[in-house]
Design a protein around this motif. Structure first.
Motif, PDB file in Angstrom:
ATOM      1  N   ALA A 171       0.831  -1.208   0.000  1.00 23.73           N
ATOM      2  CA  ALA A 171       0.000   0.000   0.000  1.00 23.73           C
ATOM      3  C   ALA A 171       0.869   1.262   0.000  1.00 23.73           C
ATOM      4  N   LEU A 172       1.936   1.269   0.800  1.00 25.89           N
ATOM      5  CA  LEU A 172       2.822   2.438   0.825  1.00 25.89           C
ATOM      6  C   LEU A 172       3.556   2.603  -0.501  1.00 25.89           C
ATOM      7  N   LEU A 173       3.917   1.495  -1.130  1.00 25.29           N
ATOM      8  CA  LEU A 173       4.537   1.570  -2.453  1.00 25.29           C
ATOM      9  C   LEU A 173       3.560   2.191  -3.457  1.00 25.29           C
ATOM     10  N   GLY A 174       2.293   1.783  -3.384  1.00 26.73           N
ATOM     11  CA  GLY A 174       1.277   2.381  -4.262  1.00 26.73           C
ATOM     12  C   GLY A 174       1.150   3.873  -4.027  1.00 26.73           C
ATOM     13  N   TRP A 175       1.143   4.287  -2.761  1.00 30.45           N
ATOM     14  CA  TRP A 175       1.065   5.715  -2.455  1.00 30.45           C
ATOM     15  C   TRP A 175       2.309   6.432  -2.996  1.00 30.45           C
ATOM     16  N   LEU A 176       3.478   5.854  -2.756  1.00 25.87           N
ATOM     17  CA  LEU A 176       4.723   6.499  -3.165  1.00 25.87           C
ATOM     18  C   LEU A 176       4.820   6.634  -4.683  1.00 25.87           C
ATOM     19  N   THR A 177       4.432   5.610  -5.423  1.00 26.24           N
ATOM     20  CA  THR A 177       4.493   5.732  -6.882  1.00 26.24           C
ATOM     21  C   THR A 177       3.467   6.746  -7.376  1.00 26.24           C
ATOM     22  N   ARG A 223       1.061  19.478  -1.809  1.00 23.75           N
ATOM     23  CA  ARG A 223       1.494  18.848  -0.552  1.00 23.75           C
ATOM     24  C   ARG A 223       0.288  18.369   0.245  1.00 23.75           C
ATOM     25  N   ASP A 224      -0.702  19.231   0.420  1.00 22.54           N
ATOM     26  CA  ASP A 224      -1.885  18.862   1.201  1.00 22.54           C
ATOM     27  C   ASP A 224      -2.630  17.683   0.570  1.00 22.54           C
ATOM     28  N   MET A 229      -3.849  11.923   0.885  1.00 20.68           N
ATOM     29  CA  MET A 229      -3.809  10.600   0.248  1.00 20.68           C
ATOM     30  C   MET A 229      -3.060   9.601   1.132  1.00 20.68           C
ATOM     31  N   LEU A 230      -2.000  10.051   1.801  1.00 18.84           N
ATOM     32  CA  LEU A 230      -1.266   9.176   2.718  1.00 18.84           C
ATOM     33  C   LEU A 230      -2.156   8.790   3.896  1.00 18.84           C
ATOM     34  N   GLY A 231      -2.909   9.746   4.416  1.00 15.46           N
ATOM     35  CA  GLY A 231      -3.832   9.431   5.511  1.00 15.46           C
ATOM     36  C   GLY A 231      -4.821   8.339   5.099  1.00 15.46           C
ATOM     37  N   GLY A 232      -5.353   8.452   3.884  1.00 14.06           N
ATOM     38  CA  GLY A 232      -6.269   7.427   3.377  1.00 14.06           C
ATOM     39  C   GLY A 232      -5.582   6.084   3.230  1.00 14.06           C
ATOM     40  N   THR A 233      -4.342   6.102   2.772  1.00 15.03           N
ATOM     41  CA  THR A 233      -3.579   4.858   2.629  1.00 15.03           C
ATOM     42  C   THR A 233      -3.352   4.209   3.990  1.00 15.03           C
ATOM     43  N   LEU A 234      -2.987   5.002   4.991  1.00 13.85           N
ATOM     44  CA  LEU A 234      -2.753   4.454   6.330  1.00 13.85           C
ATOM     45  C   LEU A 234      -4.034   3.871   6.924  1.00 13.85           C
ATOM     46  N   ARG A 235      -5.162   4.521   6.694  1.00 14.50           N
ATOM     47  CA  ARG A 235      -6.441   3.979   7.185  1.00 14.50           C
ATOM     48  C   ARG A 235      -6.781   2.661   6.480  1.00 14.50           C
ATOM     49  N   THR A 236      -6.497   2.592   5.189  1.00 17.28           N
ATOM     50  CA  THR A 236      -6.742   1.356   4.443  1.00 17.28           C
ATOM     51  C   THR A 236      -5.836   0.234   4.938  1.00 17.28           C
ATOM     52  N   ILE A 237      -4.573   0.558   5.205  1.00 16.74           N
ATOM     53  CA  ILE A 237      -3.645  -0.448   5.741  1.00 16.74           C
ATOM     54  C   ILE A 237      -4.193  -1.007   7.051  1.00 16.74           C
ATOM     55  N   GLU A 238      -4.693  -0.130   7.919  1.00 14.53           N
ATOM     56  CA  GLU A 238      -5.214  -0.575   9.213  1.00 14.53           C
ATOM     57  C   GLU A 238      -6.385  -1.542   9.038  1.00 14.53           C
ATOM     58  N   GLU A 239      -7.216  -1.313   8.029  1.00 14.35           N
ATOM     59  CA  GLU A 239      -8.345  -2.216   7.769  1.00 14.35           C
ATOM     60  C   GLU A 239      -7.857  -3.625   7.432  1.00 14.35           C
ATOM     61  N   PHE A 240      -6.772  -3.703   6.667  1.00 17.97           N
ATOM     62  CA  PHE A 240      -6.233  -5.003   6.265  1.00 17.97           C
ATOM     63  C   PHE A 240      -5.305  -5.594   7.319  1.00 17.97           C
ATOM     64  N   GLU A 241      -4.638  -4.740   8.058  1.00 19.30           N
ATOM     65  CA  GLU A 241      -3.621  -5.170   9.013  1.00 19.30           C
ATOM     66  C   GLU A 241      -3.798  -4.382  10.315  1.00 19.30           C
ATOM     67  N   PRO A 242      -4.646  -4.883  11.253  1.00 23.53           N
ATOM     68  CA  PRO A 242      -4.901  -4.146  12.480  1.00 23.53           C
ATOM     69  C   PRO A 242      -3.646  -3.876  13.310  1.00 23.53           C
ATOM     70  N   GLY A 243      -2.592  -4.647  13.102  1.00 19.59           N
ATOM     71  CA  GLY A 243      -1.338  -4.417  13.803  1.00 19.59           C
ATOM     72  C   GLY A 243      -0.618  -3.171  13.340  1.00 19.59           C
ATOM     73  N   CYS A 244      -1.158  -2.511  12.323  1.00 22.51           N
ATOM     74  CA  CYS A 244      -0.591  -1.262  11.805  1.00 22.51           C
ATOM     75  C   CYS A 244      -1.655  -0.167  11.920  1.00 22.51           C
ATOM     76  N   PRO A 245      -1.863   0.336  13.151  1.00 18.87           N
ATOM     77  CA  PRO A 245      -2.901   1.352  13.330  1.00 18.87           C
ATOM     78  C   PRO A 245      -2.544   2.657  12.634  1.00 18.87           C
ATOM     79  N   ALA A 246      -3.570   3.282  12.050  1.00 19.61           N
ATOM     80  CA  ALA A 246      -3.372   4.538  11.322  1.00 19.61           C
ATOM     81  C   ALA A 246      -3.141   5.681  12.298  1.00 19.61           C
ATOM     82  N   ARG A 247      -2.183   6.515  11.981  1.00 20.43           N
ATOM     83  CA  ARG A 247      -1.970   7.755  12.719  1.00 20.43           C
ATOM     84  C   ARG A 247      -2.559   8.873  11.890  1.00 20.43           C
ATOM     85  N   GLU A 248      -2.987   9.887  12.568  1.00 12.28           N
ATOM     86  CA  GLU A 248      -3.505  11.057  11.847  1.00 12.28           C
ATOM     87  C   GLU A 248      -2.314  11.839  11.314  1.00 12.28           C
TER      88      GLU A 248
END
Length: 188
Positions: A134-140, A161-162, A167-186
């Protein structure tokens, strides 16, 4: 290196000669060959130096709160791309034609940036595969949004920038949905 960055920003790799480089640097051509062996060696050294600056900028500021660090890092990334457009385009697109060495540099930079983001978001550089993907997708997407923005620059850097931070915030929230061990930070 600074002269080379400027020369390669203003002139294509193929049309820039070692004589031109030496003339602009005010040194004998042999001195450049002594340190870099060839024009390609010089070019790759400039790319490597440029990406090292980009990675160092992203990894700094660990004392800042996460949201402030993300804003500063993304802003620094955009500033870097804006100030070093030729080097940035080379890093993202892989260089002249299919250049495996430049692509290897790019891939190393991507992995380092993903690890840096993971460290800021989760306090660790090693993350589950789904989070890395997911982070690779965001970065590309950041890379290509930045390339397009450089081509037009109709939007201000703050707006881009904003957008990227949200978009990173959305990616982190999506990661948390798939991997609860990676909680999203604001982040913004």
């Amino acid at each position: 290196m600074a002269i080379g960055r400027k020369l390669f920003a203003d002139t294509s790799y193929d049309t820039l000669s070692m004589d031109d480089i030496a003339k602009h640097a005010g040194v004998a051509k042999g001195l450049i060959y002594y340190y870099f062996k060839s024009k390609r060696g010089y070019y790759l050294a400039i790319v490597e130096d440029s990406v090292a600056q980009l990675v160092a900028r992203a990894a700094s500021g660990t004392e800042l709160p996460p949201a402030e660090r993300v804003h500063r890092t993304v802003d620094g990334y955009l500033r870097y791309a804006q100030s070093h457009q030729a080097a940035y385009r080379t890093i993202v697109t892989g260089g002249v034609g299919f250049d495996t060495q430049v692509q290897a540099i790019r891939d190393t930079v991507r992995e380092e940036l993903i690890a840096t983001i993971a460290e800021g978001a989760y306090g660790r550089r090693t993350i589950p595969l789904i989070a890395r993907l997911a982070l690779l997708g965001w970065l590309t997407s950041v890379e290509y949004v930045t390339l397009d923005w450089l081509g037009h620059q109709e939007l201000g850097r703050d707006t881009v920038r904003d957008l990227l931070v949200r978009m990173l915030g959305g990616t982190l929230r999506t990661i948390e949905e798939f991997e609860p061990g990676c909680p999203a930070r604001e982040v913004g």
